[in-house]
Design a protein around this motif. Structure first.
Motif, PDB file in Angstrom:
ATOM      1  N   PHE A   1     -87.635  41.277  -7.866  1.00 44.76           N
ATOM      2  CA  PHE A   1     -88.877  41.691  -6.799  1.00 44.76           C
ATOM      3  C   PHE A   1     -88.693  40.922  -5.509  1.00 44.76           C
ATOM      4  O   PHE A   1     -87.882  40.186  -5.198  1.00 44.76           O
ATOM      5  CB  PHE A   1     -90.048  40.743  -7.412  1.00 44.76           C
ATOM      6  N   TRP A   2     -89.496  41.440  -4.455  1.00 44.58           N
ATOM      7  CA  TRP A   2     -89.298  41.253  -3.211  1.00 44.58           C
ATOM      8  C   TRP A   2     -90.654  41.353  -2.650  1.00 44.58           C
ATOM      9  O   TRP A   2     -91.664  42.371  -2.767  1.00 44.58           O
ATOM     10  CB  TRP A   2     -88.440  42.287  -2.346  1.00 44.58           C
ATOM     11  N   LYS A   3     -90.840  40.259  -1.887  1.00 47.05           N
ATOM     12  CA  LYS A   3     -92.400  40.155  -1.195  1.00 47.05           C
ATOM     13  C   LYS A   3     -92.184  40.575   0.230  1.00 47.05           C
ATOM     14  O   LYS A   3     -91.262  40.102   1.181  1.00 47.05           O
ATOM     15  CB  LYS A   3     -92.838  38.652  -1.405  1.00 47.05           C
TER      16      LYS A   3
ATOM     17  N   LEU B   1     -95.459  43.308  -3.224  1.00 45.03           N
ATOM     18  CA  LEU B   1     -94.220  43.232  -4.087  1.00 45.03           C
ATOM     19  C   LEU B   1     -93.775  44.633  -4.677  1.00 45.03           C
ATOM     20  O   LEU B   1     -94.187  45.439  -5.055  1.00 45.03           O
ATOM     21  CB  LEU B   1     -94.976  42.328  -5.253  1.00 45.03           C
ATOM     22  N   GLU B   2     -92.443  44.654  -3.971  1.00 47.08           N
ATOM     23  CA  GLU B   2     -91.678  45.783  -4.474  1.00 47.08           C
ATOM     24  C   GLU B   2     -90.598  45.318  -5.440  1.00 47.08           C
ATOM     25  O   GLU B   2     -90.409  44.218  -5.662  1.00 47.08           O
ATOM     26  CB  GLU B   2     -90.754  46.043  -3.392  1.00 47.08           C
TER      27      GLU B   2
ATOM     28  N   TRP C   1     -90.483  40.491   5.529  1.00 44.49           N
ATOM     29  CA  TRP C   1     -89.899  40.344   4.193  1.00 44.49           C
ATOM     30  C   TRP C   1     -89.571  38.851   4.042  1.00 44.49           C
ATOM     31  O   TRP C   1     -89.137  38.027   5.036  1.00 44.49           O
ATOM     32  CB  TRP C   1     -88.533  41.012   3.968  1.00 44.49           C
ATOM     33  N   VAL C   2     -90.289  38.232   3.022  1.00 40.73           N
ATOM     34  CA  VAL C   2     -89.924  36.815   2.565  1.00 40.73           C
ATOM     35  C   VAL C   2     -88.716  36.553   2.407  1.00 40.73           C
ATOM     36  O   VAL C   2     -87.923  37.354   1.678  1.00 40.73           O
ATOM     37  CB  VAL C   2     -90.747  36.568   1.382  1.00 40.73           C
TER      38      VAL C   2
END
Lengths: 84, 165
Positions: B127-129, B55-56, B140-141
């Motif tokens: 947030f990015w998964k 998670l970014e 990337w999701v």
């Protein structure tokens, strides 16, 4: 100066997480900044090809592409969020 | 009001106990815990496809967005306490990602506020998964339309609490 931040796949396509650039001539809003960025290289052009999947925050608040940009701003470009 | 963004895991029991500790006016605590999962039924993928998530997030904006979402919940429901904990960094399937807990005198406010915060968090918190898969590499999701619809459903809706119960 502008502080530019890139996250997730925009970061990987552009090839960096953060950069500082001089305020480009003629740029007054987010849309103008994105047009200018597209001309900086293939990675930028690829990352910014489809604005349906690009979100923008200026000074850490979500804004539309018509939002003004001025020297000293922190501008972040990123895909739709996927937390939680 | 409490928002925490952290790399380390959290203890659900300790967090919930602390949330209501010392306030005997609280009648209920509703919580949601989000976990890393490795199933993607919509894609027809088998268990074990996702080895880990990273998670970014956008430090600074993340906290501001979560605080704004929590503040919105306080304006909509009569809450006694509220907690949002969201992790970042690398996590494996089964690990906890996020905890939202809302306490109120009555259950409706606790249930509704908890769901509202999760719905808005999914579409607003930066947030990015990134999924690690065995054969396909990292991916990337993508954001889901259903999450956007759930968040949009709260817009313009006022406090949904009925008579006290």
């Amino acid at each position: 100066m502008l502080k530019l931040l890139y996250f997730a796949w925009l970061r990987t396509k552009i090839g960096m997480a953060e950069e500082r650039v001089a305020m480009p001539d003629g740029v007054t809003d987010v849309a103008g900044l994105i047009d200018w960025l597209r001309g900086r290289g293939a990675g930028y052009a690829d990352a910014l090809a489809n604005l349906d999947v690009v979100k923008v925050a200026v000074n850490q608040e979500y804004v539309p592409f018509t939002h003004p940009v001025a020297a000293g701003d922190e501008v972040a470009l990123f895909p739709p969020v996927t937390g939680g | 009001m409490t928002v925490r963004v952290q790399r380390q895991d959290f203890d659900i029991g300790a967090e919930l106990a602390a949330l209501s500790d010392g306030d005997t006016g609280i009648g209920g605590v509703c919580s949601f815990t989000g976990l890393v999962r490795d199933l993607h039924p919509q894609a027809g993928e088998a268990a074990g496809t996702v080895r880990a998530l990273t998670l970014e997030h956008y430090p600074g904006m993340t906290e501001r967005q979560l605080e704004a979402i929590e503040a919105e919940a306080w304006t909509r429901w009569p809450l006694s306490a509220c907690l949002i904990v969201h992790r970042y960094g690398r996590m494996e399937p089964g690990e906890r990602i996020v905890l939202v807990a809302c306490a109120s005198a009555h259950r409706e406010a606790a249930f509704d506020a908890c769901r509202f915060i999760m719905d808005w968090l999914k579409t607003k918190a930066p947030f990015w998964k990134l999924e690690e898969t065995g054969s396909d590499g990292d991916r990337w999701v993508a954001a889901r339309e259903s999450d956007a619809a759930a968040a949009e459903g709260w817009r313009g809706r006022s406090n949904t609490i009925g008579p006290e119960s």
